[in-house]
Design a protein around this motif. Structure first.
Motif, mmCIF file in Angstrom:
data_model
loop_
_atom_site.group_PDB
_atom_site.id
_atom_site.type_symbol
_atom_site.label_atom_id
_atom_site.label_comp_id
_atom_site.label_asym_id
_atom_site.label_seq_id
_atom_site.Cartn_x
_atom_site.Cartn_y
_atom_site.Cartn_z
ATOM 1 N N SER A 197 0.859 -1.189 0.000
ATOM 2 C CA SER A 197 0.000 0.000 0.000
ATOM 3 C C SER A 197 0.890 1.231 0.000
ATOM 4 N N PRO A 198 0.360 2.395 -0.382
ATOM 5 C CA PRO A 198 1.184 3.600 -0.355
ATOM 6 C C PRO A 198 1.838 3.860 1.011
ATOM 7 N N SER A 199 1.123 3.556 2.088
ATOM 8 C CA SER A 199 1.654 3.835 3.423
ATOM 9 C C SER A 199 2.629 2.765 3.917
ATOM 10 N N THR A 200 2.740 1.639 3.203
ATOM 11 C CA THR A 200 3.608 0.554 3.682
ATOM 12 C C THR A 200 4.649 0.110 2.656
ATOM 13 N N GLN A 201 4.908 0.912 1.639
ATOM 14 C CA GLN A 201 5.807 0.488 0.559
ATOM 15 C C GLN A 201 7.164 0.016 1.052
ATOM 16 N N SER A 202 7.878 0.850 1.784
ATOM 17 C CA SER A 202 9.229 0.459 2.204
ATOM 18 C C SER A 202 9.190 -0.684 3.203
ATOM 19 N N ILE A 203 8.182 -0.730 4.038
ATOM 20 C CA ILE A 203 8.060 -1.819 5.014
ATOM 21 C C ILE A 203 7.835 -3.146 4.298
ATOM 22 N N ASP A 204 6.879 -3.185 3.353
ATOM 23 C CA ASP A 204 6.551 -4.431 2.660
ATOM 24 C C ASP A 204 7.634 -4.871 1.686
ATOM 25 N N ARG A 205 8.385 -3.941 1.144
ATOM 26 C CA ARG A 205 9.423 -4.281 0.165
ATOM 27 C C ARG A 205 10.769 -4.588 0.801
ATOM 28 N N ALA A 206 11.075 -3.985 1.949
ATOM 29 C CA ALA A 206 12.415 -4.136 2.509
ATOM 30 C C ALA A 206 12.456 -4.693 3.937
ATOM 31 N N ILE A 207 11.612 -4.200 4.815
ATOM 32 C CA ILE A 207 11.725 -4.574 6.226
ATOM 33 C C ILE A 207 11.076 -5.921 6.524
ATOM 34 N N LYS A 208 9.825 -6.095 6.139
ATOM 35 C CA LYS A 208 9.128 -7.335 6.470
ATOM 36 C C LYS A 208 9.755 -8.577 5.829
ATOM 37 N N PRO A 209 10.208 -8.530 4.579
ATOM 38 C CA PRO A 209 10.840 -9.743 4.041
ATOM 39 C C PRO A 209 12.015 -10.222 4.901
ATOM 40 N N GLY A 210 12.810 -9.308 5.389
ATOM 41 C CA GLY A 210 13.933 -9.684 6.252
ATOM 42 C C GLY A 210 13.475 -10.304 7.557
#
Length: 192
Positions: free
Chosen positions: A117-130
């Motif tokens: 989502s627009p508000s979670t882009q960096s979280i869903d693409r970089a932080i959560k996968p790790g």
């Protein structure tokens, strides 16, 4: 805003989050490394459509595969180190889901899906996968909405490796966690 959020001191725990009052706003509360609380707003229409359809596709594929799993949306998943995440969709061992009350343990989760989502882009693409990789969750899907795309990753040597990418406009096969065919453009259609 809840008084409990304002008055809380110190690192957050999953128990703290679960003790918060339900304000009915569908916000998601997650606990990251060091007890950091992350609050995301309620998802938008495209996001919810994608969640609905992906849930349907995965549940159907699991049934065809004869897998003893449950496919659930937006449930609490406890990760090592006292972290609490709320994936958009999880595929979890059915027995673990049957025994759970408010949270699932990471070791029962076979796959997670995060819809960007627009508000979670960096979280869903970089932080959560790790975070999911560190918990050894075997499969991670990242779903992009604009334009629709599904990136399917599986764990290899402690990190996710992209195995399949499906883009809107072409029907294609995805084999993890179960075999299914879809066109990502279909994810954002109306639910009725």
């Amino acid at each position: 805003m809840s008084v409990a959020l304002v008055e809380h001191t110190g690192p957050w725990t999953p128990d703290d989050v679960e003790a918060l009052p339900d304000l009915g706003d569908h916000a998601r509360f997650e606990v990251y490394e060091g007890g950091v609380l992350v609050v995301s707003p309620a998802p938008g229409v495209k996001h919810q459509r994608a969640s609905y359809w992906l849930h349907q596709y995965l549940a159907r594929a699991a049934a065809v595969a004869g897998a003893d799993v449950d496919v659930l949306e937006a449930v609490n998943v406890i990760l090592p180190g006292g972290k609490l995440l709320v994936p958009d969709i999880v595929v979890v061992a059915a027995e673990a889901a049957d025994q759970a009350t408010t949270r699932l343990s990471y070791d029962a989760v076979l796959a997670v899906v995060e819809i960007v989502s627009p508000s979670t882009q960096s979280i869903d693409r970089a932080i959560k996968p790790g975070m999911y990789a560190a918990a050894a969750i075997p499969v991670y899907w990242r779903v992009e909405l604009d334009p629709p795309k599904i990136v399917v990753c599986s764990l290899s040597r402690g990190r996710y490796v992209t195995r399949t990418t499906r883009t809107a406009g072409t029907r294609g096969r995805i084999t993890r966690p179960f075999a299914l065919e879809l066109d990502p453009a279909q994810m954002i259609r109306r639910t009725t």
